[in-house]
Scaffold this active site. Structure first.
Site, PDB file in Angstrom:
ATOM      1  N   HIS A 189      34.834  44.663  57.374  1.00 10.76           N
ATOM      2  CA  HIS A 189      34.001  44.386  58.541  1.00 10.76           C
ATOM      3  C   HIS A 189      33.940  45.706  59.601  1.00 10.76           C
ATOM      4  CE1 HIS A 189      36.044  40.531  57.552  1.00 10.76           C
ATOM      5  NE2 HIS A 189      34.779  40.017  57.942  1.00 10.76           N
ATOM      6  N   ASP A 195      28.268  38.879  50.769  1.00 13.12           N
ATOM      7  CA  ASP A 195      29.111  38.655  51.926  1.00 13.12           C
ATOM      8  C   ASP A 195      28.026  39.080  53.360  1.00 13.12           C
ATOM      9  OD1 ASP A 195      31.356  38.385  53.561  1.00 13.12           O
ATOM     10  OD2 ASP A 195      32.494  39.951  52.514  1.00 13.12           O
TER      11      ASP A 195
END
Length: 497
Positions: A201, A275
């Site tokens: 992230h 993702d």
């Protein structure tokens, strides 16, 4: 459909349950104007941020579930072709939505002592049914990552453990449970995010292993699933130079990895999902809007999740991709929609959960995974000390008086000759010692040295390392979760029932 409309089916941007009316209307416009194929729901913009570590406490989160159902109905009504509705709910709707059933974390299910595959399938079936009744078609779970790096900042509790074969078997059982409920599921994060030390992230994790090492560990659960009919796989944002000619390119945009390795070499014929494309590992690589989406598509992704540049992405892919590439992905998506009943989407009523049945199931699970982690419990001695008033109790990090204290009904530890120390780990993520401050951790360690102590650990077992030398405790009991049913199971263990 024309090329642009077919391309639009590839996109599943983020939709936020808690948002402004202006943003809801903007999403409706995107659905109408861009004719996107699906939506991936998140709790709020705050909780979907790349640096997210806490829930959005400042938000009014009342009625989250009702809002979700209302938005699904609203957005479906705006779409010409029914939308594929996705959510990332690894431990159930509760991962994103308050006041919905929460199931144990993967790390907890990995600790089941008997019939693990049967129970994991049942957990996932129930989870899937909760979602199906809520108008959701696809759960972006489970993790097939083997958590071999204890310092991993992003997988940890989300993995079934560090045993490759067990992870492969339980990830498949979870996938099959959701499939049985009529919900799509996907193994993630290909080629395997378990042995990384960077949170994708926030940055790009790089996994320095040979292809042989990767095949023996990271790739094994994916190959195991492919050989047994898994139809969806999510590709993660991590670089594996051994598989990409030495280049540090994220797997999610690597044609060598997705098309060459996953599809051609490993024989995967299903859908590949990226993702979230807003994650820092890839989001900052291509400043030109739409270029990241094109790179992800040409690498072999069939569904693009959480794209921030939908319009530009559709345009770029439509212009650059061959008709065959677009048709292949489009056909896969339409077949998935047909298989999951998306095309028969009807207005969703807010479902009512059977909380009694859920609690009974949680109790059965808890009695299976609660265990003595180290040391030895002498229950007769504990009972005798309790009767004499010499067994004391302390708890730490519980937000309010715990149910556990009432169950044990013991005096404070100060005057006791032996003590039970309960630790309710505040966070399941490793940041700041899993949310535990150092002063309190030192206090617990000193208490353990002051008199014989039994540690009861409610939470992620990876947090145990912050409690010092576990040999300072006579016994350590792992509860794995803080659920009321777990507290009851631990109390039974201590009382020898």
């Amino acid at each position: 459909m024309n090329t642009s409309q077919k391309t639009a089916q590839i996109f599943s941007p983020a939709a936020f349950i808690h948002d402004t009316e202006e943003n809801y209307q903007a999403m409706e416009r995107m659905i109408v104007e861009q004719e996107i194929g699906g939506l991936t729901f998140f709790h709020s913009r705050h909780s979907a941020a790349a640096n997210f570590e806490k829930r959005a406490e400042s938000l009014n989160t009342s009625g989250t579930f009702e809002k979700l159902i209302g938005l699904i109905n609203r957005y479906q009504a705006a779409s010409k072709v029914p939308l594929l509705i996705s959510i990332d709910g690894e431990y159930g709707l509760a991962m994103r939505v308050e006041d919905t059933p929460q199931y144990p974390f993967a790390i907890t299910l990995g600790a089941l002592k008997t019939d693990a595959k049967v129970y994991v399938e049942e957990v996932s079936y129930r989870m899937g049914m909760d979602m199906k009744r809520s108008g959701i078609h696809l759960n972006l779970a489970p993790c097939a990552d083997v958590n071999t790096n204890p310092e991993n900042p992003v997988i940890g509790y989300r993995s079934f453990g560090n045993d490759t074969k067990k992870v492969a078997e339980l990830a498949l059982a979870a996938y099959q449970g959701m499939s049985k409920a009529g919900i799509g599921a996907c193994l993630k994060h290909f080629p395997g995010h378990g042995d990384t030390a960077t949170d994708s992230h926030l940055g790009l994790p790089i996994l320095h292993k040979s292809k042989e090492e990767l095949q023996a560990e990271e790739l094994f659960p994916f190959q195991y699933g492919i050989d047994r009919g898994v139809k969806l796989i999510m590709v993660g944002h991590l670089a594996v130079p051994a598989l990409t000619g030495g280049k540090d390119i994220p797997a999610s945009i690597s044609r060598e990895l997705i098309t060459g390795l996953l599809k051609e070499e490993m024989g995967f014929e299903g859908l590949v999902i990226s993702d979230a494309l807003n994650m820092k590992a890839v989001a900052n690589l291509f400043p030109e809007p739409g270029e990241l989406e094109w790179q992800a598509f040409q690498a072999g992704n069939d569904i693009l999740c959480f794209s921030d540049h939908v319009k530009e992405g559709i345009q770029k892919i439509s212009e650059k991709a061959s008709e065959d590439q677009i048709d292949t992905a489009f056909q896969k998506i339409m077949e998935l929609k047909a298989r999951l009943g998306v095309m028969e989407s009807k207005k969703v009523e807010v479902p009512v959960f059977d909380w009694e049945s859920h609690s009974k199931f949680q109790r059965t699970l808890a009695e299976n995974y609660v265990q003595v982690h180290s040391g030895k419990l002498i229950k007769e001695e504990l009972r005798a000390l309790a009767e004499e008033g010499k067994l004391g109790y302390r708890e730490f990090f519980s937000k309010e008086k715990s149910h556990f204290a009432e169950l044990l009904n013991l005096p404070p530890a100060e005057a006791a000759s032996k003590q039970i120390i309960a630790v309710f780990v505040p966070s399941h993520k490793p940041l700041n010692q899993f949310g535990m401050n150092r002063e309190t951790l030192e206090e617990i360690q000193n208490l353990a040295k002051s008199r014989p102590s039994i540690l009861v650990h409610f939470g992620n077992p990876l947090a145990l390392k912050h409690l010092g030398d576990l040999e300072n405790f006579e016994a350590v009991i792992c509860g794995y979760q803080g659920f009321q049913e777990v507290q009851e199971a631990v109390a039974k263990t201590l009382q020898g029932l």
